[in-house]
Design a protein around this motif. Structure first.
Motif, PDB file in Angstrom:
ATOM      1  N   VAL A 228       0.778  -1.386  -0.173  1.00 13.52           N
ATOM      2  CA  VAL A 228      -0.018  -0.144   0.091  1.00 13.52           C
ATOM      3  C   VAL A 228       0.922   1.333   0.041  1.00 13.52           C
ATOM      4  O   VAL A 228       0.500   2.090  -0.586  1.00 13.52           O
ATOM      5  CB  VAL A 228      -1.105   0.006   1.173  1.00 13.52           C
ATOM      6  CG1 VAL A 228      -0.553  -0.004   2.526  1.00 13.52           C
ATOM      7  CG2 VAL A 228      -2.201   1.183   0.904  1.00 13.52           C
ATOM      8  N   GLU A 229       2.114   1.409   0.744  1.00 12.28           N
ATOM      9  CA  GLU A 229       2.773   2.787   0.532  1.00 12.28           C
ATOM     10  C   GLU A 229       3.459   2.593  -0.590  1.00 12.28           C
ATOM     11  O   GLU A 229       3.523   3.786  -1.010  1.00 12.28           O
ATOM     12  CB  GLU A 229       3.929   2.266   1.742  1.00 12.28           C
ATOM     13  CG  GLU A 229       3.404   2.522   3.087  1.00 12.28           C
ATOM     14  CD  GLU A 229       4.670   2.185   4.311  1.00 12.28           C
ATOM     15  OE1 GLU A 229       5.827   2.812   3.742  1.00 12.28           O
ATOM     16  OE2 GLU A 229       4.383   1.974   5.138  1.00 12.28           O
ATOM     17  N   TYR A 230       4.112   1.636  -1.465  1.00  9.29           N
ATOM     18  CA  TYR A 230       4.457   1.589  -2.662  1.00  9.29           C
ATOM     19  C   TYR A 230       3.377   2.215  -3.691  1.00  9.29           C
ATOM     20  O   TYR A 230       3.774   3.032  -4.591  1.00  9.29           O
ATOM     21  CB  TYR A 230       4.900   0.287  -3.311  1.00  9.29           C
ATOM     22  CG  TYR A 230       5.582   0.248  -4.538  1.00  9.29           C
ATOM     23  CD1 TYR A 230       6.836   0.726  -4.746  1.00  9.29           C
ATOM     24  CD2 TYR A 230       4.812  -0.361  -5.473  1.00  9.29           C
ATOM     25  CE1 TYR A 230       7.283   0.811  -5.611  1.00  9.29           C
ATOM     26  CE2 TYR A 230       5.517  -0.104  -6.938  1.00  9.29           C
ATOM     27  CZ  TYR A 230       6.910   0.067  -7.098  1.00  9.29           C
ATOM     28  OH  TYR A 230       7.424   0.274  -8.139  1.00  9.29           O
ATOM     29  N   LEU A 231       2.212   1.880  -3.582  1.00  9.53           N
ATOM     30  CA  LEU A 231       0.913   2.428  -4.440  1.00  9.53           C
ATOM     31  C   LEU A 231       0.672   3.685  -4.215  1.00  9.53           C
ATOM     32  O   LEU A 231       0.529   4.445  -4.984  1.00  9.53           O
ATOM     33  CB  LEU A 231      -0.082   1.440  -4.170  1.00  9.53           C
ATOM     34  CG  LEU A 231      -1.605   2.026  -4.799  1.00  9.53           C
ATOM     35  CD1 LEU A 231      -1.247   1.935  -6.364  1.00  9.53           C
ATOM     36  CD2 LEU A 231      -2.610   1.058  -4.237  1.00  9.53           C
ATOM     37  N   ALA A 232       0.788   4.010  -2.849  1.00  8.87           N
ATOM     38  CA  ALA A 232       0.595   5.597  -2.350  1.00  8.87           C
ATOM     39  C   ALA A 232       1.722   6.445  -3.018  1.00  8.87           C
ATOM     40  O   ALA A 232       1.372   7.485  -3.603  1.00  8.87           O
ATOM     41  CB  ALA A 232       0.655   5.595  -1.175  1.00  8.87           C
ATOM     42  N   GLU A 233       2.973   6.025  -2.938  1.00  9.37           N
ATOM     43  CA  GLU A 233       4.105   6.752  -3.578  1.00  9.37           C
ATOM     44  C   GLU A 233       3.860   6.766  -5.108  1.00  9.37           C
ATOM     45  O   GLU A 233       4.408   7.884  -5.642  1.00  9.37           O
ATOM     46  CB  GLU A 233       5.247   5.882  -3.153  1.00  9.37           C
ATOM     47  CG  GLU A 233       5.590   6.195  -1.732  1.00  9.37           C
ATOM     48  CD  GLU A 233       6.871   5.131  -1.324  1.00  9.37           C
ATOM     49  OE1 GLU A 233       7.636   4.647  -2.158  1.00  9.37           O
ATOM     50  OE2 GLU A 233       7.233   4.932  -0.153  1.00  9.37           O
ATOM     51  N   ALA A 234       3.524   5.739  -5.619  1.00 11.89           N
ATOM     52  CA  ALA A 234       3.580   5.904  -7.142  1.00 11.89           C
ATOM     53  C   ALA A 234       2.074   6.700  -7.575  1.00 11.89           C
ATOM     54  O   ALA A 234       2.410   7.620  -8.574  1.00 11.89           O
ATOM     55  CB  ALA A 234       3.073   4.339  -7.755  1.00 11.89           C
TER      56      ALA A 234
END
Length: 119
Positions: A104-110
């Protein structure tokens, strides 16, 4: 595609819903999945806000169900796919069932980066 849908799905659902024990199990499993998806929606929104996004992401937590309509543009979606290898349908739909505590953090960063670069 089908002139007449196959009966096995209807038979399976009928069996589960007509058996009190199976129905109770099905309801409890549905609650677990529903709660997980709601948690992931809240977590995605929280991460986007924590990154300092100036976009209002309330729609992520206001929506219900397995899919989230992100509001991302086609340019933002293409950017995310090319740079982060995260694939979102061209109408901006994200499968919340695929969002986990691990990604979820990776998705938010993207999403955050794409919305800053491609306004």
């Amino acid at each position: 595609m089908y002139r007449k849908p196959p009966a096995h799905g209807m038979i399976l659902v009928s069996r589960i819903l007509s058996d009190p024990k199976l129905r109770l199990l099905w309801e409890s499993e549905m609650k677990v999945m529903t709660n997980r998806i709601m948690r992931m929606r809240a977590c995605l929104r929280r991460n986007l806000e924590k990154l300092g996004s100036h976009i209002n992401w309330e729609h992520i937590t206001n929506q219900v169900g397995m899919f989230c309509y992100s509001g991302l543009s086609i340019d933002q979606i293409v950017y995310i796919a090319k740079k982060f290898h995260v694939y979102i349908t061209h109408d901006g739909r994200i499968s919340m069932a695929g969002v986990t505590e691990e990604n979820v953090e990776y998705l938010a960063e993207a999403i955050h980066e794409a919305t800053r670069v491609n306004k």
